[in-house]
Design a protein around this motif. Structure first.
Motif, PDB file in Angstrom:
ATOM      1  N   LEU A 203       0.828  -1.202   0.000  1.00 15.03           N
ATOM      2  CA  LEU A 203       0.000   0.000   0.000  1.00 15.03           C
ATOM      3  C   LEU A 203       0.864   1.255   0.000  1.00 15.03           C
ATOM      4  O   LEU A 203       0.478   2.285  -0.554  1.00 15.03           O
ATOM      5  N   ALA A 204       2.044   1.170   0.604  1.00 12.16           N
ATOM      6  CA  ALA A 204       2.968   2.297   0.569  1.00 12.16           C
ATOM      7  C   ALA A 204       3.440   2.526  -0.870  1.00 12.16           C
ATOM      8  O   ALA A 204       3.545   3.668  -1.320  1.00 12.16           O
TER       9      ALA A 204
ATOM     10  N   LEU B 131       1.731   1.825  -3.514  1.00  5.45           N
ATOM     11  CA  LEU B 131       0.571   2.390  -4.187  1.00  5.45           C
ATOM     12  C   LEU B 131       0.492   3.899  -3.938  1.00  5.45           C
ATOM     13  O   LEU B 131       0.327   4.692  -4.870  1.00  5.45           O
ATOM     14  N   GLN B 132       0.648   4.310  -2.685  1.00  8.00           N
ATOM     15  CA  GLN B 132       0.592   5.730  -2.338  1.00  8.00           C
ATOM     16  C   GLN B 132       1.750   6.500  -2.966  1.00  8.00           C
ATOM     17  O   GLN B 132       1.570   7.608  -3.458  1.00  8.00           O
ATOM     18  N   ASN B 133       2.935   5.906  -2.962  1.00 12.36           N
ATOM     19  CA  ASN B 133       4.094   6.569  -3.579  1.00 12.36           C
ATOM     20  C   ASN B 133       3.873   6.797  -5.072  1.00 12.36           C
ATOM     21  O   ASN B 133       4.238   7.834  -5.622  1.00 12.36           O
TER      22      ASN B 133
ATOM     23  N   ILE C 121       0.924   7.101  -6.594  1.00 14.68           N
ATOM     24  CA  ILE C 121      -0.088   8.157  -6.730  1.00 14.68           C
ATOM     25  C   ILE C 121       0.548   9.524  -6.509  1.00 14.68           C
ATOM     26  O   ILE C 121       0.276  10.477  -7.243  1.00 14.68           O
ATOM     27  N   ASP C 122       1.405   9.630  -5.500  1.00 10.53           N
ATOM     28  CA  ASP C 122       2.093  10.897  -5.238  1.00 10.53           C
ATOM     29  C   ASP C 122       2.975  11.294  -6.417  1.00 10.53           C
ATOM     30  O   ASP C 122       3.058  12.468  -6.781  1.00 10.53           O
TER      31      ASP C 122
ATOM     32  N   SER D  93       0.791  12.662  -9.209  1.00  7.88           N
ATOM     33  CA  SER D  93       0.309  14.003  -8.872  1.00  7.88           C
ATOM     34  C   SER D  93       1.404  15.050  -9.047  1.00  7.88           C
ATOM     35  O   SER D  93       1.178  16.112  -9.632  1.00  7.88           O
TER      36      SER D  93
ATOM     37  N   LEU E   8       1.515   2.412 -11.372  1.00 15.78           N
ATOM     38  CA  LEU E   8       0.360   2.316 -10.476  1.00 15.78           C
ATOM     39  C   LEU E   8      -0.538   1.150 -10.880  1.00 15.78           C
ATOM     40  O   LEU E   8      -1.001   0.379 -10.025  1.00 15.78           O
TER      41      LEU E   8
ATOM     42  N   TRP F 132      -1.400  -2.096  -8.620  1.00 12.61           N
ATOM     43  CA  TRP F 132      -2.798  -2.420  -8.325  1.00 12.61           C
ATOM     44  C   TRP F 132      -3.123  -3.857  -8.732  1.00 12.61           C
ATOM     45  O   TRP F 132      -3.799  -4.581  -7.992  1.00 12.61           O
TER      46      TRP F 132
ATOM     47  N   ILE G 123      -6.571   0.156   2.765  1.00 16.62           N
ATOM     48  CA  ILE G 123      -6.500   1.367   1.939  1.00 16.62           C
ATOM     49  C   ILE G 123      -7.203   2.523   2.640  1.00 16.62           C
ATOM     50  O   ILE G 123      -6.703   3.642   2.655  1.00 16.62           O
TER      51      ILE G 123
END
Length: 105
Positions: free
Chosen positions: A53-54, A56-58, A60-61, A64, A82, A86, A103
């Protein structure tokens, strides 16, 4: 004669100031208050470590940040990463509800 000239110059000056003020006025907002988009810039993000999940967040960041800077090729590459992360998460043997709860946390 001088009196007429003074009145004409005064009216002309007022008209010029009014036109300048009208030209510099911002358009009226049609959105209700609180519904406008605000872009915020935070300090650079430190990558999270330790779990899928980390990752995944990285990712997404990264998407962005690249999009905000206009680096569309990098954003596209991060989007592919990503998607890969996923698909890995989906293929794990964890129950779907447990992943969703992680999540959400």
């Amino acid at each position: 004669m001088r009196r007429r000239m003074l009145v004409v110059l005064l009216i002309l000056g007022i008209a010029i100031l009014a036109a300048r003020d009208f030209a510099n006025r911002s358009p009226a907002r049609t959105d209700p208050p609180g519904r406008e988009i605000r872009f915020l810039q935070f300090n650079s993000l430190d990558p999270l470590l330790g779990s899928p999940l980390a990752e995944l967040q990285n990712s997404i960041d990264g998407i962005s940040e690249a999009a905000l800077r206009g680096h569309w090729f990098t954003a596209s590459r991060e989007q592919e990463e990503l998607e890969r992360i996923w698909l890995e998460l989906k293929s794990q043997k964890k129950a779907g509800l447990e992943i969703e709860q992680e999540i959400t946390r």
